[in-house]
Design a protein around this motif. Structure first.
Motif, mmCIF file in Angstrom:
data_model
loop_
_atom_site.group_PDB
_atom_site.id
_atom_site.type_symbol
_atom_site.label_atom_id
_atom_site.label_comp_id
_atom_site.label_asym_id
_atom_site.label_seq_id
_atom_site.Cartn_x
_atom_site.Cartn_y
_atom_site.Cartn_z
ATOM 1 N N LEU B 59 0.826 -1.209 0.000
ATOM 2 C CA LEU B 59 0.000 0.000 0.000
ATOM 3 C C LEU B 59 0.859 1.257 0.000
ATOM 4 C CD1 LEU B 59 -2.729 1.461 0.295
ATOM 5 C CD2 LEU B 59 -2.503 1.191 2.767
ATOM 6 N N PHE B 60 1.845 1.269 0.861
ATOM 7 C CA PHE B 60 2.711 2.442 0.948
ATOM 8 C C PHE B 60 3.434 2.687 -0.374
ATOM 9 C CE2 PHE B 60 6.990 4.187 1.842
ATOM 10 C CZ PHE B 60 6.602 5.444 2.257
ATOM 11 N N ASP B 61 3.885 1.628 -0.987
ATOM 12 C CA ASP B 61 4.584 1.743 -2.275
ATOM 13 C C ASP B 61 3.691 2.409 -3.318
ATOM 14 O OD1 ASP B 61 6.783 1.306 -4.022
ATOM 15 O OD2 ASP B 61 5.697 -0.381 -4.903
ATOM 16 N N LEU B 62 2.437 1.996 -3.375
ATOM 17 C CA LEU B 62 1.501 2.589 -4.331
ATOM 18 C C LEU B 62 1.318 4.086 -4.072
ATOM 19 C CD1 LEU B 62 -1.301 -0.144 -4.455
ATOM 20 C CD2 LEU B 62 0.399 0.358 -6.217
ATOM 21 N N MET B 63 1.156 4.417 -2.824
ATOM 22 C CA MET B 63 0.936 5.818 -2.479
ATOM 23 C C MET B 63 2.170 6.669 -2.757
ATOM 24 S SD MET B 63 -1.319 6.118 0.920
ATOM 25 C CE MET B 63 -2.792 5.185 1.222
ATOM 26 N N GLN B 64 3.306 6.155 -2.375
ATOM 27 C CA GLN B 64 4.528 6.927 -2.543
ATOM 28 C C GLN B 64 4.821 7.178 -4.023
ATOM 29 O OE1 GLN B 64 8.280 5.110 -1.375
ATOM 30 N NE2 GLN B 64 8.895 6.992 -0.345
ATOM 31 N N ARG B 65 4.661 6.146 -4.839
ATOM 32 C CA ARG B 65 4.878 6.316 -6.273
ATOM 33 C C ARG B 65 3.947 7.380 -6.832
ATOM 34 N NH1 ARG B 65 7.227 1.907 -9.312
ATOM 35 N NH2 ARG B 65 8.244 0.443 -7.895
ATOM 36 N N HIS B 66 2.689 7.324 -6.388
ATOM 37 C CA HIS B 66 1.726 8.291 -6.897
ATOM 38 C C HIS B 66 2.099 9.712 -6.501
ATOM 39 C CE1 HIS B 66 -2.185 10.568 -6.553
ATOM 40 N NE2 HIS B 66 -2.163 10.261 -7.814
ATOM 41 N N LEU B 115 -2.370 3.327 6.818
ATOM 42 C CA LEU B 115 -0.910 3.367 6.864
ATOM 43 C C LEU B 115 -0.437 3.321 8.314
ATOM 44 C CD1 LEU B 115 -0.094 6.163 4.237
ATOM 45 C CD2 LEU B 115 0.259 3.696 3.976
ATOM 46 N N THR B 116 0.715 2.721 8.529
ATOM 47 C CA THR B 116 1.337 2.817 9.845
ATOM 48 C C THR B 116 1.704 4.279 10.080
ATOM 49 O OG1 THR B 116 3.524 2.420 8.914
ATOM 50 C CG2 THR B 116 2.285 0.493 9.640
ATOM 51 N N PRO B 117 1.867 4.687 11.327
ATOM 52 C CA PRO B 117 2.183 6.091 11.621
ATOM 53 C C PRO B 117 3.405 6.607 10.847
ATOM 54 C CG PRO B 117 1.584 4.962 13.628
ATOM 55 C CD PRO B 117 1.608 3.908 12.556
ATOM 56 N N ASP B 118 4.438 5.803 10.775
ATOM 57 C CA ASP B 118 5.637 6.216 10.030
ATOM 58 C C ASP B 118 5.318 6.476 8.564
ATOM 59 O OD1 ASP B 118 7.152 6.089 12.251
ATOM 60 O OD2 ASP B 118 8.486 4.501 11.565
ATOM 61 N N ASN B 119 4.653 5.520 7.951
ATOM 62 C CA ASN B 119 4.335 5.666 6.529
ATOM 63 C C ASN B 119 3.375 6.829 6.292
ATOM 64 O OD1 ASN B 119 5.976 3.554 5.788
ATOM 65 N ND2 ASN B 119 4.322 2.033 5.767
ATOM 66 N N PHE B 120 2.457 7.000 7.216
ATOM 67 C CA PHE B 120 1.520 8.116 7.111
ATOM 68 C C PHE B 120 2.267 9.445 7.095
ATOM 69 C CE2 PHE B 120 -1.096 11.369 9.177
ATOM 70 C CZ PHE B 120 -2.203 11.363 8.357
ATOM 71 N N ALA B 121 3.211 9.575 7.983
ATOM 72 C CA ALA B 121 3.967 10.831 8.063
ATOM 73 C C ALA B 121 4.709 11.097 6.756
ATOM 74 C CB ALA B 121 4.948 10.770 9.237
ATOM 75 N N ARG B 122 5.258 10.051 6.160
ATOM 76 C CA ARG B 122 6.008 10.237 4.912
ATOM 77 C C ARG B 122 5.087 10.730 3.795
ATOM 78 N NH1 ARG B 122 8.210 5.006 6.202
ATOM 79 N NH2 ARG B 122 10.208 5.221 7.276
ATOM 80 N N GLU B 124 2.196 12.231 4.134
ATOM 81 C CA GLU B 124 1.692 13.558 4.464
ATOM 82 C C GLU B 124 2.696 14.649 4.098
ATOM 83 O OE1 GLU B 124 -1.740 13.510 4.617
ATOM 84 O OE2 GLU B 124 -1.202 15.301 5.746
ATOM 85 N N THR B 125 3.960 14.349 4.278
ATOM 86 C CA THR B 125 5.001 15.312 3.899
ATOM 87 C C THR B 125 4.927 15.622 2.413
ATOM 88 O OG1 THR B 125 6.450 14.505 5.650
ATOM 89 C CG2 THR B 125 7.487 15.727 3.844
ATOM 90 N N LEU B 126 4.732 14.591 1.612
ATOM 91 C CA LEU B 126 4.663 14.789 0.166
ATOM 92 C C LEU B 126 3.414 15.587 -0.206
ATOM 93 C CD1 LEU B 126 5.791 11.239 -1.044
ATOM 94 C CD2 LEU B 126 7.168 13.313 -0.800
ATOM 95 N N ARG B 127 2.293 15.224 0.420
ATOM 96 C CA ARG B 127 1.063 15.933 0.093
ATOM 97 C C ARG B 127 1.171 17.393 0.498
ATOM 98 N NH1 ARG B 127 -3.164 13.629 -0.268
ATOM 99 N NH2 ARG B 127 -2.755 12.116 1.354
ATOM 100 N N ARG B 128 1.742 17.640 1.632
ATOM 101 C CA ARG B 128 1.899 18.997 2.122
ATOM 102 C C ARG B 128 2.721 19.830 1.131
ATOM 103 N NH1 ARG B 128 1.125 21.442 7.051
ATOM 104 N NH2 ARG B 128 1.549 23.666 6.755
ATOM 105 N N ARG B 129 3.714 19.186 0.538
ATOM 106 C CA ARG B 129 4.571 19.884 -0.421
ATOM 107 C C ARG B 129 3.732 20.345 -1.625
ATOM 108 N NH1 ARG B 129 9.720 16.970 0.279
ATOM 109 N NH2 ARG B 129 9.622 15.752 -1.633
ATOM 110 N N TYR B 130 2.814 19.481 -2.038
ATOM 111 C CA TYR B 130 1.957 19.814 -3.182
ATOM 112 C C TYR B 130 1.014 20.961 -2.838
ATOM 113 C CZ TYR B 130 -1.244 19.039 -7.121
ATOM 114 O OH TYR B 130 -2.004 19.193 -8.240
ATOM 115 N N GLU B 131 0.393 20.871 -1.674
ATOM 116 C CA GLU B 131 -0.527 21.918 -1.258
ATOM 117 C C GLU B 131 0.187 23.263 -1.106
ATOM 118 O OE1 GLU B 131 -3.549 18.991 1.279
ATOM 119 O OE2 GLU B 131 -2.325 20.467 2.317
ATOM 120 N N ASP B 132 1.408 23.208 -0.627
ATOM 121 C CA ASP B 132 2.160 24.453 -0.440
ATOM 122 C C ASP B 132 2.418 25.157 -1.768
ATOM 123 O OD1 ASP B 132 2.151 24.145 2.252
ATOM 124 O OD2 ASP B 132 4.203 23.406 2.422
ATOM 125 N N MET B 133 2.552 24.363 -2.827
ATOM 126 C CA MET B 133 2.761 24.984 -4.139
ATOM 127 C C MET B 133 1.548 25.816 -4.540
ATOM 128 S SD MET B 133 4.642 22.085 -6.436
ATOM 129 C CE MET B 133 4.569 23.251 -7.798
#
Lengths: 200, 200
Positions: B59-66, B115-122, B124-133
DNA sequence: GTTCTATCTGAACAATCGTTCAGATAGCAT
DNA sequence: ATGCTATCTGAACGATTGTTCAGATAGAAC
């Protein structure tokens, strides 16, 4: 927590729904076991079956109650002489209603795929009824030249999606009051349909 | 479908991700078993573990790639001399990107809770980067007097929620072309931030 | 043609799932 | 005080879950 056998309970039914609501919203329908729900209520898993024939019915019950509450409330709140006034009351109602029911809203949208086809059709009928109310307002506004929207169907879905976004960030203990949030979304909604300010 | 033992496969990895993507989107992460994914690929469940350490990592792999695909693409597409031009390119990109990836988008938003808490945080960091743009574009527009938005943070989330709504109704075989849909959402977005038409 | 190795099968595991049900219990009616 | 009944317990069921692993297999390398 732990209940003793035979203790009567007129309140176990509501408590099961509350627990299921919270857990389904947090972890997802499929990820929550009947034993988890029972533990939250303080009861053994078997006791749940005095209140619901099965897990699927429990989910459907939550959704149906939510949608019917939504429909009966919206009818009480939406009014106004002009399309802009009706749109404003709709937007403010939608925000206010959903701000206080984040779990219900999340489930109503995200757990549709876990409904049986029959149950899905029933919920979709209710949701469609709600969307049609908004679209009727937009159509009125377009007909009267008050709104500028190229496609009322898409605008309806776009607006609802935008309004639903409130629950991704709103927290009651945050810096904004409910009225302020309503106002912000009404501004965005008003502008997105090309309605003039102050003509409400 | 059925694979014989020992047949090598450089393509099993991608096929597992495709199957998992489709099934997770349709039924939800928790509702899909490793055996279902394996059956879709034409393989036994045990074979999946040559490609992923466990279901969670899949699951994490799919999300991260996306998310990383989203971030690298948005950087290539968003440009313009004025805030309004940058907002238009952002909106059109967002619609175009997500229209072709409904399953990815659905999972990226809805399976965060699995997602596990660790994976969730990772993620979320990516999504936050997109929103900040997007928020940076809005802030520029406000600073230059081109946009009228009371709260750029809320407007950012409201806009993204509105744009994401496209996947609740858009079907490629429908009556509207992708460019038309982009135009409709750009109209709504432009109006919602109070940008004048034609000044792009 | 033989060896080697990555890949996959097929069976097994302990845990957990939704659901059922006989029996225990507690409060209400009498 | 006694019986009645709705409510709950606790154990059980067959099915399914994610994961592991010894052994089978097929294609690449030589």
């Amino acid at each position: 927590m732990a209940r003793t056998a035979g203790s009567h309970s007129d309140i176990t039914g509501p408590r099961i729904r509350e627990a299921a609501l919270t857990l389904f919203a947090r972890h997802g329908f499929a990820a929550v076991s009947m034993r988890q729900i029972a533990a939250e209520v303080g009861v053994q898993a078997g006791a749940l079956y005095n209140y619901t024939p099965d897990k699927q019915s429990l989910l459907f019950d939550l959704m149906q109650r939510h949608m019917e509450s939504l429909l009966s409330e919206v009818a009480r709140h939406v009014s106004g002489a002009t399309p802009a006034a009706r749109l404003e009351s709709f937007v403010r109602f939608h925000i206010g209603f959903h701000i206080g029911r984040p779990d219900e809203m999340f489930i109503a949208y995200m757990e549709l795929r876990n409904l049986t086809p029959d149950n899905f059709a029933r919920i979709e009928t209710l949701r469609r009824r709600y969307e049609d109310m908004l679209e009727a307002i937009l159509q009125d506004g377009v007909a009267q030249g008050a709104f500028s929207v190229p496609d009322t169907k898409i605008a309806t879905l776009g607006l609802i999606a935008m309004l639903n976004g409130v629950n991704t960030w709103y927290r009651p203990e945050g810096r904004l009051s409910q009225t302020q949030v309503e106002g912000i979304y009404w501004d965005m909604a008003r502008q997105s349909v090309g309605a003039e300010q102050g003509v409400v």
